[in-house]
Motif scaffolding. Structure first.
Motif, PDB file in Angstrom:
ATOM      1  N   LYS A 272      22.930   7.790   0.024  1.00  0.00           N
ATOM      2  CA  LYS A 272      22.689   8.879   0.974  1.00  0.00           C
ATOM      3  C   LYS A 272      21.403   8.702   1.765  1.00  0.00           C
ATOM      4  CE  LYS A 272      22.536  13.953   1.144  1.00  0.00           C
ATOM      5  NZ  LYS A 272      22.656  15.208   0.333  1.00  0.00           N
ATOM      6  N   TYR A 273      20.343   8.255   1.098  1.00  0.00           N
ATOM      7  CA  TYR A 273      19.019   8.288   1.726  1.00  0.00           C
ATOM      8  C   TYR A 273      18.443   6.927   2.098  1.00  0.00           C
ATOM      9  CZ  TYR A 273      19.037  13.106  -0.022  1.00  0.00           C
ATOM     10  OH  TYR A 273      19.358  14.409  -0.288  1.00  0.00           O
ATOM     11  N   CYS A 274      18.853   5.847   1.427  1.00  0.00           N
ATOM     12  CA  CYS A 274      18.264   4.531   1.748  1.00  0.00           C
ATOM     13  C   CYS A 274      19.295   3.416   1.525  1.00  0.00           C
ATOM     14  CB  CYS A 274      16.998   4.273   0.929  1.00  0.00           C
ATOM     15  SG  CYS A 274      17.221   4.376  -0.871  1.00  0.00           S
ATOM     16  N   PRO A 275      20.408   3.462   2.238  1.00  0.00           N
ATOM     17  CA  PRO A 275      21.453   2.440   2.044  1.00  0.00           C
ATOM     18  C   PRO A 275      21.016   1.028   2.411  1.00  0.00           C
ATOM     19  CG  PRO A 275      21.895   3.749   4.008  1.00  0.00           C
ATOM     20  CD  PRO A 275      20.764   4.420   3.292  1.00  0.00           C
ATOM     21  N   ASP A 276      19.914   0.917   3.173  1.00  0.00           N
ATOM     22  CA  ASP A 276      19.411  -0.402   3.547  1.00  0.00           C
ATOM     23  C   ASP A 276      18.302  -0.882   2.612  1.00  0.00           C
ATOM     24  OD1 ASP A 276      17.586   1.504   4.376  1.00  0.00           O
ATOM     25  OD2 ASP A 276      17.102   0.492   6.269  1.00  0.00           O
TER      26      ASP A 276
ATOM     27  N   LYS B 133      13.768   8.350   1.171  1.00  0.00           N
ATOM     28  CA  LYS B 133      13.751   8.114   2.611  1.00  0.00           C
ATOM     29  C   LYS B 133      12.914   6.885   2.940  1.00  0.00           C
ATOM     30  CE  LYS B 133      12.907  10.426   7.035  1.00  0.00           C
ATOM     31  NZ  LYS B 133      12.089   9.368   7.658  1.00  0.00           N
ATOM     32  N   ASP B 134      13.513   5.932   3.642  1.00  0.00           N
ATOM     33  CA  ASP B 134      12.857   4.692   4.091  1.00  0.00           C
ATOM     34  C   ASP B 134      12.462   3.758   2.947  1.00  0.00           C
ATOM     35  OD1 ASP B 134      13.003   5.538   6.774  1.00  0.00           O
ATOM     36  OD2 ASP B 134      11.133   6.669   6.571  1.00  0.00           O
ATOM     37  N   ALA B 135      12.967   3.995   1.740  1.00  0.00           N
ATOM     38  CA  ALA B 135      12.636   3.104   0.618  1.00  0.00           C
ATOM     39  C   ALA B 135      13.255   1.732   0.831  1.00  0.00           C
ATOM     40  CB  ALA B 135      13.141   3.697  -0.692  1.00  0.00           C
ATOM     41  N   LYS B 136      12.465   0.707   0.597  1.00  0.00           N
ATOM     42  CA  LYS B 136      12.961  -0.666   0.699  1.00  0.00           C
ATOM     43  C   LYS B 136      13.044  -1.332  -0.672  1.00  0.00           C
ATOM     44  CE  LYS B 136      13.667  -1.035   5.112  1.00  0.00           C
ATOM     45  NZ  LYS B 136      13.641   0.408   5.424  1.00  0.00           N
ATOM     46  N   TYR B 137      12.283  -0.834  -1.627  1.00  0.00           N
ATOM     47  CA  TYR B 137      12.324  -1.366  -2.993  1.00  0.00           C
ATOM     48  C   TYR B 137      12.248  -0.191  -3.963  1.00  0.00           C
ATOM     49  CZ  TYR B 137      11.240  -5.660  -0.511  1.00  0.00           C
ATOM     50  OH  TYR B 137      11.280  -6.702   0.360  1.00  0.00           O
ATOM     51  N   ILE B 138      13.022  -0.278  -5.030  1.00  0.00           N
ATOM     52  CA  ILE B 138      13.069   0.789  -6.025  1.00  0.00           C
ATOM     53  C   ILE B 138      13.059   0.175  -7.414  1.00  0.00           C
ATOM     54  CG2 ILE B 138      14.483   2.643  -7.017  1.00  0.00           C
ATOM     55  CD1 ILE B 138      15.680   3.071  -4.210  1.00  0.00           C
ATOM     56  N   VAL B 139      12.253   0.744  -8.296  1.00  0.00           N
ATOM     57  CA  VAL B 139      12.314   0.419  -9.720  1.00  0.00           C
ATOM     58  C   VAL B 139      12.492   1.731 -10.466  1.00  0.00           C
ATOM     59  CG1 VAL B 139      11.252  -0.775 -11.657  1.00  0.00           C
ATOM     60  CG2 VAL B 139      10.688  -1.474  -9.329  1.00  0.00           C
ATOM     61  N   SER B 140      13.503   1.799 -11.331  1.00  0.00           N
ATOM     62  CA  SER B 140      13.779   3.053 -12.007  1.00  0.00           C
ATOM     63  C   SER B 140      13.702   2.931 -13.522  1.00  0.00           C
ATOM     64  CB  SER B 140      15.161   3.591 -11.631  1.00  0.00           C
ATOM     65  OG  SER B 140      15.403   4.799 -12.324  1.00  0.00           O
ATOM     66  N   SER B 141      12.859   3.777 -14.100  1.00  0.00           N
ATOM     67  CA  SER B 141      12.833   3.974 -15.547  1.00  0.00           C
ATOM     68  C   SER B 141      13.243   5.404 -15.864  1.00  0.00           C
ATOM     69  CB  SER B 141      11.427   3.704 -16.104  1.00  0.00           C
ATOM     70  OG  SER B 141      10.501   4.659 -15.589  1.00  0.00           O
ATOM     71  N   GLY B 142      13.950   6.027 -14.938  1.00  0.00           N
ATOM     72  CA  GLY B 142      14.196   7.456 -14.981  1.00  0.00           C
ATOM     73  C   GLY B 142      15.314   7.911 -15.878  1.00  0.00           C
ATOM     74  N   GLY B 143      15.390   7.407 -17.094  1.00  0.00           N
ATOM     75  CA  GLY B 143      16.384   7.877 -18.051  1.00  0.00           C
ATOM     76  C   GLY B 143      15.721   8.341 -19.325  1.00  0.00           C
ATOM     77  N   ALA B 144      16.532   8.870 -20.237  1.00  0.00           N
ATOM     78  CA  ALA B 144      16.003   9.297 -21.534  1.00  0.00           C
ATOM     79  C   ALA B 144      15.607   8.070 -22.350  1.00  0.00           C
ATOM     80  CB  ALA B 144      17.051  10.109 -22.281  1.00  0.00           C
ATOM     81  N   PRO B 145      14.483   8.121 -23.080  1.00  0.00           N
ATOM     82  CA  PRO B 145      14.036   6.982 -23.884  1.00  0.00           C
ATOM     83  C   PRO B 145      14.727   6.945 -25.249  1.00  0.00           C
ATOM     84  CG  PRO B 145      12.432   8.735 -24.052  1.00  0.00           C
ATOM     85  CD  PRO B 145      13.498   9.227 -23.101  1.00  0.00           C
ATOM     86  N   ARG B 146      14.698   5.775 -25.870  1.00  0.00           N
ATOM     87  CA  ARG B 146      15.177   5.656 -27.245  1.00  0.00           C
ATOM     88  C   ARG B 146      14.202   6.313 -28.203  1.00  0.00           C
ATOM     89  NH1 ARG B 146      15.929  -0.526 -28.552  1.00  0.00           N
ATOM     90  NH2 ARG B 146      16.653   0.258 -30.556  1.00  0.00           N
TER      91      ARG B 146
ATOM     92  N   PRO C  48       0.823  -1.213   0.000  1.00  0.00           N
ATOM     93  CA  PRO C  48       0.000   0.000   0.000  1.00  0.00           C
ATOM     94  C   PRO C  48       0.857   1.264   0.000  1.00  0.00           C
ATOM     95  CG  PRO C  48       0.130  -0.896   2.206  1.00  0.00           C
ATOM     96  CD  PRO C  48       0.837  -1.871   1.323  1.00  0.00           C
ATOM     97  N   ASN C  49       2.144   1.117   0.265  1.00  0.00           N
ATOM     98  CA  ASN C  49       3.051   2.244   0.480  1.00  0.00           C
ATOM     99  C   ASN C  49       3.843   2.512  -0.792  1.00  0.00           C
ATOM    100  OD1 ASN C  49       4.556   4.246   1.653  1.00  0.00           O
ATOM    101  ND2 ASN C  49       5.648   2.907   3.075  1.00  0.00           N
ATOM    102  N   LEU C  50       3.226   3.217  -1.730  1.00  0.00           N
ATOM    103  CA  LEU C  50       3.806   3.449  -3.052  1.00  0.00           C
ATOM    104  C   LEU C  50       4.140   4.931  -3.202  1.00  0.00           C
ATOM    105  CD1 LEU C  50       4.426   2.323  -5.924  1.00  0.00           C
ATOM    106  CD2 LEU C  50       2.071   2.916  -6.539  1.00  0.00           C
ATOM    107  N   CYS C  51       5.412   5.192  -3.527  1.00  0.00           N
ATOM    108  CA  CYS C  51       5.867   6.562  -3.730  1.00  0.00           C
ATOM    109  C   CYS C  51       6.327   6.735  -5.172  1.00  0.00           C
ATOM    110  CB  CYS C  51       7.004   6.910  -2.775  1.00  0.00           C
ATOM    111  SG  CYS C  51       7.651   8.589  -2.994  1.00  0.00           S
ATOM    112  N   LEU C  52       5.835   7.753  -5.841  1.00  0.00           N
ATOM    113  CA  LEU C  52       6.208   8.043  -7.220  1.00  0.00           C
ATOM    114  C   LEU C  52       7.146   9.239  -7.236  1.00  0.00           C
ATOM    115  CD1 LEU C  52       2.741   7.650  -8.976  1.00  0.00           C
ATOM    116  CD2 LEU C  52       4.359   5.891  -8.226  1.00  0.00           C
ATOM    117  N   TYR C  53       8.231   9.113  -8.009  1.00  0.00           N
ATOM    118  CA  TYR C  53       9.243  10.168  -8.069  1.00  0.00           C
ATOM    119  C   TYR C  53       9.540  10.510  -9.516  1.00  0.00           C
ATOM    120  CZ  TYR C  53      13.881  12.345  -7.823  1.00  0.00           C
ATOM    121  OH  TYR C  53      14.949  13.188  -7.980  1.00  0.00           O
TER     122      TYR C  53
END
Length: 333
Positions: free
Chosen positions: A112-116, A73-86, A33-38
């Protein structure tokens, strides 16, 4: 509410097509339930959140931010698509310089923010290299980071199923290894078509050598074909596959395809590439790839291509020389 976990999942690049699809898929799979969008583009991301709210997902607490200190902060799982697209006419490697810089910043933010953080999945291209750069800068153990390579194996399954007129699920154990790029190694020896070894069919009237060569080329050029057809890079398939990967890392259903992971063994050294993998709550683990001599030679060539890209990033100054990686990540000494 029957969520897999209540730990924080962060989706980076959430204002884009891949990221917004990842967010919806995560909600539909009821991962947390704890979903953060960046995303750096706040209005687009706010629009994504509004759309997700309009879906009426029960029990969700969806937050969004353009500030890394809040997102990570407090992130336990991360998925990143945060780059430029083809874009049309581009290879994944054409994105190397710009996206490698983004990956370095991502790794620094993790440190810095979520080493664990428990698991990170990288899908922006060239994913093998952006994943490696993120890993080096993040300081986390290699088993806690994977990259998207599965699309290539799935595309092989799809092309074979179309050729034989079968359900996609009736083509099994299709595998590509090495880089997630046009130098990938496409294996035939692992696959079965309606229970029959693919190698028994190649060179027959059911699948001529020319037809097999054409299928291989369609797999290698699968992403470019999507751009040609839709006018933009793939977004539905990488979004779904990446969330399947993070679901496995959260303790959910097993991931069925080869993932990109950090490899250091007797044959391949200090590289991120697709292997035969298992993703669990304990991280990603890989085993030896088995194939014909020709297939292994193709895998060796793919590895060499990735080494060349890695060395380019070293020359850019974005990561240190290999022997000095331990200065940024003690797990890579």
């Amino acid at each position: 509410m029957n969520f897999l976990t209540d730990e924080k999942l962060v989706i980076i690049g959430a204002g884009g097509m891949i990221g917004s699809n990842m967010a919806q898929t995560a909600c539909m799979m009821r991962l947390t339930p704890n979903l953060c969008l960046y995303d750096v583009y706040l209005p687009g991301m706010e629009g994504v959140v509004e759309e997700l709210r309009h879906c009426g997902f029960e029990g969700m607490n969806i937050t969004f931010t353009d500030k890394p200190e809040e997102a990570f902060k407090d992130a336990k799982y991360i998925v990143s698509s945060g780059g430029a697209p083809r874009k049309e006419g581009m290879t994944r490697e054409d994105l190397l310089a710009g996206n490698a810089k983004i990956a370095a910043e991502l790794g620094d933010n993790i440190k810095k923010y979520c080493p664990d953080v428990k698991h990170v999945t990288i899908i922006f291209n060239p994913a093998d290299i952006t994943g490696l750069v993120t890993l080096i800068h993040s300081g986390i153990e290699p088993s806690r980071l994977t990259t998207l390579a599965a699309l290539d194996s799935i595309r092989l399954q799809s092309e074979l199923a179309k050729h034989f007129g079968l359900k996609q699920s009736e083509v099994t154990n299709t595998r590509t290894y090495g880089g997630h790029g046009e130098q990938m190694a496409v294996f035939a020896s692992t696959a079965k078509v309606d229970g029959k070894p693919l190698t028994d069919l190649i060179g027959t009237d059911k699948l001529t050598e020319e037809e097999w060569a054409d299928i291989r080329q369609k797999v290698v050029k699968g992403g470019a074909n999507i751009i040609k057809l839709r006018g933009r890079s793939s977004f539905q398939s990488p979004a779904y596959c990446s969330i399947e990967m993070i679901r496995a890392a959260m303790g959910g259903e097993a991931f069925r395809w080869p993932a990109g992971c950090f490899v250091k063994n007797d044959r391949y050294q200090n590289i991120m590439m697709a292997m035969e993998t298992t993703i669990t709550k304990d991280g990603v683990h890989y085993g030896d790839v088995k194939g014909t001599d020709k297939e292994i030679a193709e895998l060796d060539a793919s590895y060499q291509h990735l080494k060349d890209l890695r060395d380019q990033v070293i020359k850019m100054g974005l990561i240190p020389e290999v022997e000095n990686w331990g200065t940024l990540n003690k797990h890579l000494k």
